[in-house]
Design a protein around this motif. Structure first.
Motif, mmCIF file in Angstrom:
data_model
loop_
_atom_site.group_PDB
_atom_site.id
_atom_site.type_symbol
_atom_site.label_atom_id
_atom_site.label_comp_id
_atom_site.label_asym_id
_atom_site.label_seq_id
_atom_site.Cartn_x
_atom_site.Cartn_y
_atom_site.Cartn_z
ATOM 1 N N LYS A 1 35.372 39.586 73.224
ATOM 2 C CA LYS A 1 36.352 38.810 73.497
ATOM 3 C C LYS A 1 36.601 37.729 72.609
ATOM 4 O O LYS A 1 37.703 37.342 72.578
ATOM 5 N N ILE B 1 39.440 47.619 72.222
ATOM 6 C CA ILE B 1 38.543 47.871 73.547
ATOM 7 C C ILE B 1 36.989 47.498 73.248
ATOM 8 O O ILE B 1 36.637 46.702 74.059
ATOM 9 N N GLU C 1 34.790 53.490 76.620
ATOM 10 C CA GLU C 1 36.418 53.045 77.169
ATOM 11 C C GLU C 1 37.365 53.682 76.102
ATOM 12 O O GLU C 1 38.381 54.011 76.335
ATOM 13 N N LYS D 1 34.116 52.869 88.386
ATOM 14 C CA LYS D 1 35.279 52.825 89.048
ATOM 15 C C LYS D 1 36.304 52.290 87.728
ATOM 16 O O LYS D 1 37.300 52.563 87.766
ATOM 17 N N GLU D 2 35.648 51.323 86.848
ATOM 18 C CA GLU D 2 36.430 50.433 85.938
ATOM 19 C C GLU D 2 37.009 51.818 85.139
ATOM 20 O O GLU D 2 38.194 51.846 84.655
ATOM 21 N N LEU E 1 39.934 53.931 86.502
ATOM 22 C CA LEU E 1 40.936 53.171 86.309
ATOM 23 C C LEU E 1 41.429 53.238 84.965
ATOM 24 O O LEU E 1 42.937 53.566 84.717
ATOM 25 N N ILE E 2 40.798 52.932 84.021
ATOM 26 C CA ILE E 2 41.200 52.919 82.813
ATOM 27 C C ILE E 2 41.871 54.546 82.484
ATOM 28 O O ILE E 2 43.148 54.445 81.794
ATOM 29 N N ALA F 1 38.410 43.453 73.969
ATOM 30 C CA ALA F 1 38.185 43.559 75.638
ATOM 31 C C ALA F 1 36.979 43.316 76.070
ATOM 32 O O ALA F 1 36.783 43.276 77.219
ATOM 33 N N GLY F 2 36.051 43.298 75.224
ATOM 34 C CA GLY F 2 34.465 43.169 75.744
ATOM 35 C C GLY F 2 34.008 44.622 76.347
ATOM 36 O O GLY F 2 33.247 44.589 76.922
ATOM 37 N N GLY F 3 34.866 45.670 75.866
ATOM 38 C CA GLY F 3 34.210 46.948 76.865
ATOM 39 C C GLY F 3 33.345 47.635 75.829
ATOM 40 O O GLY F 3 32.819 46.857 74.798
ATOM 41 N N SER F 4 33.280 48.944 75.703
ATOM 42 C CA SER F 4 32.532 49.785 75.007
ATOM 43 C C SER F 4 33.182 50.874 74.204
ATOM 44 O O SER F 4 34.403 51.091 74.486
ATOM 45 N N TYR G 1 37.294 44.175 86.390
ATOM 46 C CA TYR G 1 36.162 44.543 86.738
ATOM 47 C C TYR G 1 34.898 43.617 86.537
ATOM 48 O O TYR G 1 33.829 43.368 87.314
ATOM 49 N N ARG G 2 34.996 42.954 85.421
ATOM 50 C CA ARG G 2 33.589 42.424 84.760
ATOM 51 C C ARG G 2 33.589 40.857 85.181
ATOM 52 O O ARG G 2 32.770 40.289 85.218
ATOM 53 N N GLU H 1 38.482 48.686 95.425
ATOM 54 C CA GLU H 1 39.413 49.176 94.008
ATOM 55 C C GLU H 1 40.680 48.962 93.990
ATOM 56 O O GLU H 1 41.328 48.747 92.944
ATOM 57 N N ILE I 1 41.837 45.639 82.862
ATOM 58 C CA ILE I 1 41.325 46.438 83.646
ATOM 59 C C ILE I 1 39.681 45.838 83.383
ATOM 60 O O ILE I 1 38.810 45.662 84.493
ATOM 61 N N ILE I 2 39.209 45.882 82.342
ATOM 62 C CA ILE I 2 37.914 45.510 82.054
ATOM 63 C C ILE I 2 37.579 44.107 82.516
ATOM 64 O O ILE I 2 36.645 43.910 83.046
ATOM 65 N N MET J 1 40.104 56.335 76.321
ATOM 66 C CA MET J 1 41.503 56.190 75.940
ATOM 67 C C MET J 1 42.217 57.075 75.079
ATOM 68 O O MET J 1 43.211 57.714 75.236
ATOM 69 N N LEU K 1 49.572 47.542 76.491
ATOM 70 C CA LEU K 1 48.595 48.313 77.001
ATOM 71 C C LEU K 1 47.263 47.772 76.527
ATOM 72 O O LEU K 1 45.945 47.970 77.099
ATOM 73 N N LYS K 2 47.117 46.955 75.731
ATOM 74 C CA LYS K 2 45.986 46.260 75.051
ATOM 75 C C LYS K 2 44.825 47.404 74.928
ATOM 76 O O LYS K 2 43.740 47.272 75.572
ATOM 77 N N ILE K 3 45.129 47.985 73.930
ATOM 78 C CA ILE K 3 44.265 49.271 73.784
ATOM 79 C C ILE K 3 43.644 49.116 72.127
ATOM 80 O O ILE K 3 43.091 50.225 71.782
ATOM 81 N N ILE L 1 51.883 48.715 84.406
ATOM 82 C CA ILE L 1 50.691 49.878 84.164
ATOM 83 C C ILE L 1 49.590 48.640 83.648
ATOM 84 O O ILE L 1 49.892 47.908 82.821
ATOM 85 N N ALA L 2 48.808 48.635 84.590
ATOM 86 C CA ALA L 2 47.646 47.674 84.196
ATOM 87 C C ALA L 2 46.936 47.983 82.785
ATOM 88 O O ALA L 2 46.853 49.112 82.527
ATOM 89 N N ALA L 3 46.845 47.004 81.856
ATOM 90 C CA ALA L 3 46.420 47.092 80.741
ATOM 91 C C ALA L 3 45.021 47.142 80.336
ATOM 92 O O ALA L 3 44.207 46.781 81.558
ATOM 93 N N VAL L 4 44.423 48.141 79.387
ATOM 94 C CA VAL L 4 42.821 48.291 79.432
ATOM 95 C C VAL L 4 42.432 47.284 79.601
ATOM 96 O O VAL L 4 41.165 47.065 80.237
ATOM 97 N N ALA L 5 42.436 46.278 78.432
ATOM 98 C CA ALA L 5 41.615 45.057 78.285
ATOM 99 C C ALA L 5 41.662 44.429 79.838
ATOM 100 O O ALA L 5 40.647 43.663 80.222
#
Lengths: 262, 374
Positions: free
Chosen positions: B57, B53, B68, B7-8, B11-12, B62-65, A196-197, A68, A192-193, B72, B48-50, A186-190
């Motif tokens: 990509k 999300i 996430e 875990k992802e 961390l978010i 960000a390729g998330g869902s 992990y992926r 982690e 972090i994704i 946020m 912060l790249k939000i 601070i790690a950016a959200v994108a």
């Protein structure tokens, strides 16, 4: 510029409570974090990468859940992460840990800087960085609060109790950094994704690290913890001094002198 | 069933919380007082790249869902619901394009929306219509190379921010959706409405005066705009519920802190059964809201179930539950909860929006009941 950062996953001691009966640490439910000054080391490596280009590799020795911490470092911007984990490393003291990290770093190949936090908040020894420098045969600058690099020369400010000193040497070098060095991003959200992926954490066992078996884990440790105990704070008697400021000050100074506190 | 964050996701949550505590909290009162998002904060939010999300990509996402995204917004809203609202409305516009845009439209709009360079907004409401598509008066006249848009939209949050607007207008075949860049010729906005709460994001009326839209501004098929509205705000309701949940959690945290500090007759009021009852009531409402929101969001992320219905149930419940929860938390504060020196006062104002926005609770009840009775 190729920089390697050694990090440790530690319990967040801001969240640790003591069992009131036994005085032991209650670790259950305590979140794990990247050791704070190791985060400063990551930030400094990333800052140098932003300035000079290159790569940042993070490395840790620890149990599987230490992944982690590496994922967070990848999310902050590290390029590569290595988790050194094996039952054979269990019980390692700072010497055996430094030796193991040294073997792994030698396997990683060429580098310009090795960065470590000054000390971990769970052990507070501040030994791994300097020992690692010795093992790798590198010049080392400890307690670093500022780094300037020109060509192949590093100039660093070392934090002292009552000031700082400026030290200069050639690369490669090992640094241990203090929290005043920078403010970790601070790690950016994108990111972090992505960490992990899409990013990989490379797992190395004792075999991969390929060190002298007599120098790793408990067997390779020169120190043993014989006993750990909580220190109970002793409460003294409370005495309220009364009178004029002058009288109270005189009495206070006399009391301090009696107890050799001045 | 799995009730654990990955875990992802953990961390978010941790990183957005760290950001909210360090960068947003010092500005939160100012955001509320001045009713705008400081530009320096917007620059930090981009880092912060939000802004993209859940999107692919290849479009800069960000390729998330949705999950996430919701986490946020929940975390930001604990510190500033105004900022949470700004982000939620951005996603309302961007999600409509992501769901209904052509490949070309996605490539045209999403990269700028995902980076935060363009801020999304969404305009359906007009002066005399809320959720009724038949009453839409804005019109888009078909011409050779596109459409000419005329009319006025009411309560368009982020309408004054540079970026992309998704809006709805009558065309020959019914109500159609359009996506285009704001502030082109013929686009103007009113001065911001003075709102009770959620005062970070500016809410304005938007005026279209012969705005020339190229034909690729049409989102989805002509005359099928109402479906885009329903699905767009279905996802939007999850974000509005995330703002509510963040507010409920933060207000309870304030109440607990206050109850432990406030001494009455030599004891903290936290020791009084009456205070404990208020805290327990708020906690139960927060927890039930949390699981309802997470369940609906997980379903939306995985494409399970009827999201139009699920999000209506979720918002209907959470808007009221968290309004009550904050009321309990304010009550713990006594009269101090009624003054601006205490954060719960702002939260009490912020939550009131949630029973009237994106379909008032009465409209949600119609959706929910229609589903039950079909």
């Amino acid at each position: 510029m190729h920089n390697i950062v050694c990090i440790k996953q530690v319990p967040d001691t801001r969240e640790v409570r003591l069992d009131p009966k036994t005085g032991n640490l209650i670790r259950e439910g305590v979140p794990s974090i990247i050791n704070p000054e190791d985060k400063n080391a990551i930030e400094e490596a990333l800052r140098l990468k932003d300035e000079f280009g290159g790569t940042v590799t993070v490395i840790t020795m620890g149990p599987p859940q230490a992944e982690e911490a590496l994922r967070e470092a990848l999310a902050m911007g590290a390029d590569k992460a290595v988790l050194i984990g094996d039952r054979a490393f269990a019980g390692a003291d700072t010497g055996a840990t430094s030796y193991t990290l040294g073997c792994a770093i030698n396997k990683l190949g060429k580098y310009d800087l090795i960065l470590c936090g000054r000390e971990a908040i769970d052990g507070n020894t501040a030994q791994v960085g300097p020992q690692l420098g010795e093992i790798l045969g590198l010049p080392q600058i400890t307690y670093v609060r500022k780094v300037v690099i020109r060509k192949n020369i590093i100039e660093a400010e070392r934090a002292l109790e009552d000031g700082y000193e400026v030290v200069s040497t050639q690369l490669p070098v090992l640094l241990t950094v203090v929290k005043e060095c920078n403010e970790p991003r601070i790690a950016a959200v994108a990111d972090i994704i992505e960490a992990y992926r899409e990013k990989e954490v490379i797992a190395w066992s004792a075999k991969d690290v390929d060190g002298d078996k007599a120098r790793i884990g408990l067997n390779g440790s020169w120190t043993r913890i014989r006993k750990a105990a909580a220190v109970k704070p002793q409460k003294g008697k409370v005495q309220i001094l009364e009178g004029s400021v002058g009288d109270v000050t005189k009495t206070l100074v006399a009391e301090f002198n009696k107890r050799n506190l001045l | 069933m799995n009730f654990e964050f990955t875990k992802e996701q953990l961390l978010i949550k941790k990183m957005v919380k760290a950001f909210a505590d360090s960068k947003v909290a010092p500005l939160a009162d100012g955001i509320d007082e001045q009713c705008n998002i400081p530009r320096e904060l917007l620059a930090e939010l981009k880092k912060l790249k939000i802004f993209g999300i859940p999107y692919d990509k290849k479009y800069g996402g960000a390729g998330g869902s949705y999950f996430e995204m919701v986490l946020m917004i929940e975390e930001l809203s604990k510190v500033s619901a105004g900022l949470g609202f700004f982000m939620a409305v951005h996603y309302l516009g961007a999600t409509a394009i992501n769901l209904f845009g052509t490949e070309e439209q996605k490539k045209k709009f999403l990269p700028r929306l995902c980076s935060g360079e363009a801020i999304g907004s969404f305009g359906f409401t007009e002066a005399d219509t809320g959720s009724d598509p038949k009453a839409v008066t804005c019109n888009a006249k078909l011409v050779d190379d596109g459409y000419i848009l005329n009319g006025q939209k009411r309560f368009t949050t982020n309408g004054s921010e540079p970026g992309v607007l998704v809006t709805f207008a009558k065309t020959e075949t019914g109500v159609s959706a359009f996506a285009f860049d704001k502030f082109q010729e013929g686009y103007s906005v009113s001065k911001p409405w003075e709102k009770m709460g959620n005062r970070g994001a500016e809410t304005v009326d938007v005026y279209f005066n012969d705005v020339k839209l190229p034909s690729d501004s049409l989102l989805g098929q002509e005359g099928k705009g109402f479906g885009i509205l329903l699905r767009g705000i279905a996802i939007g309701k999850l974000n509005m519920s995330a703002i509510s949940l963040g507010l409920g959690e933060a207000s309870l945290e304030e109440a607990i802190k206050y109850a432990k500090q406030r001494i009455v007759r030599g004891k903290p009021i936290a020791t009084l059964p009456t205070t404990q009852a208020l805290i327990a009531n708020a906690l139960v409402l927060n927890e039930s809201s949390r699981w309802m929101l997470y369940r609906a969001t997980e379903m939306a992320s995985k494409g399970l179930g009827d999201i139009d219905y699920e999000s209506a149930v979720t918002k209907l419940y959470i808007a009221k539950a968290i309004k009550d929860s904050i009321d309990y938390s304010l009550q713990v504060h006594g009269c101090y909860g009624y003054v601006r020196d205490f954060k719960v006062e702002r939260m009490y104002r912020d939550i009131r929006l949630m029973e009237v926005i994106e379909g008032a609770s009465e409209v949600q009840r119609v959706i929910v009941a229609s589903n039950a009775l079909k």
